[in-house]
Motif scaffolding. Structure first.
Motif, PDB file in Angstrom:
ATOM      1  N   UNK A 202      28.438  46.542 -19.619  1.00  0.00           N
ATOM      2  CA  UNK A 202      29.163  47.709 -19.118  1.00  0.00           C
ATOM      3  C   UNK A 202      28.962  47.870 -17.612  1.00  0.00           C
ATOM      4  N   UNK A 203      29.751  48.759 -17.014  1.00  0.00           N
ATOM      5  CA  UNK A 203      29.626  48.996 -15.572  1.00  0.00           C
ATOM      6  C   UNK A 203      28.265  49.607 -15.231  1.00  0.00           C
ATOM      7  N   UNK A 204      27.591  50.156 -16.257  1.00  0.00           N
ATOM      8  CA  UNK A 204      26.269  50.760 -16.044  1.00  0.00           C
ATOM      9  C   UNK A 204      25.134  49.768 -16.308  1.00  0.00           C
ATOM     10  N   UNK A 205      25.491  48.522 -16.621  1.00  0.00           N
ATOM     11  CA  UNK A 205      24.475  47.511 -16.879  1.00  0.00           C
ATOM     12  C   UNK A 205      24.036  47.459 -18.339  1.00  0.00           C
ATOM     13  N   UNK A 206      24.553  48.381 -19.155  1.00  0.00           N
ATOM     14  CA  UNK A 206      24.237  48.324 -20.590  1.00  0.00           C
ATOM     15  C   UNK A 206      24.756  47.007 -21.177  1.00  0.00           C
ATOM     16  N   UNK A 207      24.026  46.516 -22.169  1.00  0.00           N
ATOM     17  CA  UNK A 207      24.346  45.176 -22.704  1.00  0.00           C
ATOM     18  C   UNK A 207      25.771  45.032 -23.215  1.00  0.00           C
ATOM     19  N   UNK A 208      26.433  46.118 -23.538  1.00  0.00           N
ATOM     20  CA  UNK A 208      27.786  45.980 -24.079  1.00  0.00           C
ATOM     21  C   UNK A 208      28.738  46.998 -23.473  1.00  0.00           C
ATOM     22  N   UNK A 209      29.918  46.527 -23.105  1.00  0.00           N
ATOM     23  CA  UNK A 209      30.954  47.458 -22.657  1.00  0.00           C
ATOM     24  C   UNK A 209      31.528  48.110 -23.903  1.00  0.00           C
ATOM     25  N   UNK A 210      31.469  49.430 -23.956  1.00  0.00           N
ATOM     26  CA  UNK A 210      31.884  50.094 -25.184  1.00  0.00           C
ATOM     27  C   UNK A 210      32.369  51.500 -24.875  1.00  0.00           C
ATOM     28  N   UNK A 211      33.471  51.841 -25.526  1.00  0.00           N
ATOM     29  CA  UNK A 211      34.085  53.138 -25.255  1.00  0.00           C
ATOM     30  C   UNK A 211      33.098  54.280 -25.457  1.00  0.00           C
ATOM     31  N   UNK A 212      32.305  54.156 -26.549  1.00  0.00           N
ATOM     32  CA  UNK A 212      31.398  55.269 -26.841  1.00  0.00           C
ATOM     33  C   UNK A 212      30.291  55.396 -25.802  1.00  0.00           C
ATOM     34  N   UNK A 213      30.030  54.347 -25.049  1.00  0.00           N
ATOM     35  CA  UNK A 213      29.003  54.443 -23.993  1.00  0.00           C
ATOM     36  C   UNK A 213      29.601  54.881 -22.655  1.00  0.00           C
ATOM     37  N   UNK A 214      30.925  54.968 -22.586  1.00  0.00           N
ATOM     38  CA  UNK A 214      31.582  55.431 -21.352  1.00  0.00           C
ATOM     39  C   UNK A 214      31.347  54.503 -20.162  1.00  0.00           C
ATOM     40  N   UNK A 215      31.249  53.211 -20.437  1.00  0.00           N
ATOM     41  CA  UNK A 215      30.976  52.270 -19.334  1.00  0.00           C
ATOM     42  C   UNK A 215      32.043  51.180 -19.247  1.00  0.00           C
ATOM     43  N   UNK A 216      33.287  51.581 -19.506  1.00  0.00           N
ATOM     44  CA  UNK A 216      34.382  50.601 -19.618  1.00  0.00           C
ATOM     45  C   UNK A 216      35.299  50.595 -18.410  1.00  0.00           C
ATOM     46  N   UNK A 217      35.871  49.441 -18.162  1.00  0.00           N
ATOM     47  CA  UNK A 217      37.057  49.343 -17.309  1.00  0.00           C
ATOM     48  C   UNK A 217      38.193  48.951 -18.241  1.00  0.00           C
ATOM     49  N   UNK A 218      39.225  49.780 -18.274  1.00  0.00           N
ATOM     50  CA  UNK A 218      40.336  49.538 -19.196  1.00  0.00           C
ATOM     51  C   UNK A 218      41.409  48.680 -18.529  1.00  0.00           C
ATOM     52  N   UNK A 219      42.103  47.904 -19.366  1.00  0.00           N
ATOM     53  CA  UNK A 219      43.195  47.085 -18.840  1.00  0.00           C
ATOM     54  C   UNK A 219      44.242  47.958 -18.166  1.00  0.00           C
ATOM     55  N   UNK A 220      44.370  49.199 -18.641  1.00  0.00           N
ATOM     56  CA  UNK A 220      45.437  50.046 -18.098  1.00  0.00           C
ATOM     57  C   UNK A 220      44.974  50.927 -16.938  1.00  0.00           C
ATOM     58  N   UNK A 221      43.700  50.833 -16.554  1.00  0.00           N
ATOM     59  CA  UNK A 221      43.238  51.636 -15.408  1.00  0.00           C
ATOM     60  C   UNK A 221      44.098  51.350 -14.173  1.00  0.00           C
ATOM     61  N   UNK A 222      44.484  52.401 -13.459  1.00  0.00           N
ATOM     62  CA  UNK A 222      45.287  52.156 -12.255  1.00  0.00           C
ATOM     63  C   UNK A 222      44.379  51.684 -11.121  1.00  0.00           C
ATOM     64  N   UNK A 223      45.005  51.274 -10.020  1.00  0.00           N
ATOM     65  CA  UNK A 223      44.252  50.638  -8.937  1.00  0.00           C
ATOM     66  C   UNK A 223      43.133  51.544  -8.424  1.00  0.00           C
TER      67      UNK A 223
END
Ligand code: TRP
Length: 363
Positions: A202-223
């Motif tokens: 994840x963006x926070x360094x957590x071992x897994x990018x996961x929605x429930x951890x709030x550490x995601x970059x989504x494909x649909x995120x704008x610039x």
């Protein structure tokens, strides 16, 4: 595409739970690979929106799943899946996928299910304890049905899905031993060869990018959102001054560069270095600031995600066409999986009303 499975081609099946938009973990773990496999033209590929599996821990919130059916479909198309090359379908509308698990559940022990490391980790994360739904505990059996109903040989997934593939192989081997060979196919995972991609942090360094951890970059995120997320990424906490030596291991900025950057990106955006190895070396020695690294990562990611965003916008204009496409894909999935289901029923010997040797005994 014909409605039966293309037996000359090797079959691929994979899918995602529609509990939210797809993120970079999905993309590098499997989605990017599916697009590559699709474009070789060598496979008959099925991609499933796993709404039944999503319900196993969202029974009280089906609205969340409804809302994400088209979101995930859009993510697929945005990433580059094409409906005339890949069959995209909805799990809950394929009856064989609810019937096969009934047969398979007799071939799996409770203790075997309890040993599944991915399910164990998920149970812990959700704090289920005694309120663990039976459906959640047994979803690996349903996943075995998803894979075998299409006789899939290959399953492109992130490494957290390996226990499901292993479970599927065991079910197939038990089935073959008891009811005979030749119907079900033992699947194999296709994993990314890049270790940063098998399970993206994840963006926070957590071992897994996961929605429930709030550490995601989504494909649909704008610039703008993407840039913000990158600029606030966790890095090496010991790298305080630019001149301090830094650590690239367990540093998500460098893990993402490992997953996404190419030598061309260096030529285009960071000509001080020829490649990532050189850049890492400088960071570790000291003298390369986090800001500069993040800006480079931002350029790399913006370039990668821009065409994905554009395709998403294009496809989002006609939701009716998306639904029509899903419906057609699902019709094909029903036909293909029903063939397997009929063979399974015959092999078990519960095809009483159309089995001549059974009927001849009585009439
Ligand atoms: N378990 C997968 C996930 O959590 C989704 C899934 C359901 C799947 N059935 C599958 C993946 C069959 C591969 C094959 O995302």
């Amino acid at each position: 595409m014909s409605n039966s499975a293309n037996t000359e081609k090797k079959i691929i099946l994979t899918g995602d739970r529609p509990t939210g938009s797809l993120h970079l973990g999905h993309y590098v773990g499997s989605l990017r690979k599916r697009v590559e496999l699709q474009n070789t033209g060598e496979y008959d590929q099925f991609v499933m929106i796993a709404d039944l599996q999503a319900l196993t821990d969202n029974a009280d919130n089906p609205g969340k799943i409804r809302d994400n059916i088209l979101e995930v479909t859009l993510d697929y198309l945005a990433a580059g899946l094409e409906p005339d090359k890949t069959t995209i379908f909805v799990q809950s509308h394929v009856p064989a996928l609810t019937e096969l698990p009934m047969f398979y559940s007799n071939l799996v022990t409770v203790s075997r299910l309890e040993r599944n490391p991915t399910v164990k980790a998920e149970i812990k994360m959700r704090n289920f304890e005694r309120s663990l739904p039976v459906g959640f505990m047994t979803y690996p059996i349903s996943q075995a049905a998803d894979i075998t109903a299409f006789k899939a040989r290959y399953v492109p997934v992130g490494d957290d899905q390996l226990p499901m593939i292993e479970q599927t192989r065991e079910i197939v081997s038990n089935f073959n031993r008891i009811y005979g060979e030749g119907i079900l196919v033992e699947p194999e995972a296709i994993l990314s060869s890049n270790s940063a991609c098998k399970r993206l942090v994840g963006t926070d360094g957590n071992a897994k990018m996961s929605k429930s951890l709030g550490n995601c970059i989504y494909l649909k995120d704008d610039a703008k959102t993407l840039k913000q997320k990158i600029m606030s990424m966790y890095t090496d906490p010991l790298h305080i001054n630019v001149s301090d030596p830094g650590h690239t291991e367990n540093n998500p900025v460098f893990i993402y560069l490992e997953a996404f950057s190419t030598d061309d990106d260096f030529a285009n955006f960071m000509p001080d270095y020829k490649n990532l190895a050189e850049m890492k070396e400088h960071y570790e020695r000291g003298g390369l600031g986090d800001m500069k690294c993040k800006k480079f990562l931002n350029s790399v990611m913006q370039q990668m995600l821009e065409p994905i965003r554009q395709r998403r916008e294009e496809y989002a204009k006609d939701k009716g066409a998306l639904l029509e496409m899903l419906k057609k894909g699902t019709e094909r999935a029903v036909e293909v999986s029903n063939e397997t289901l009929a063979q399974v029923r015959n092999a078990i010997g519960i095809n009483y009303f159309d089995d001549k040797t059974f009927l001849d005994k009585y009439i």
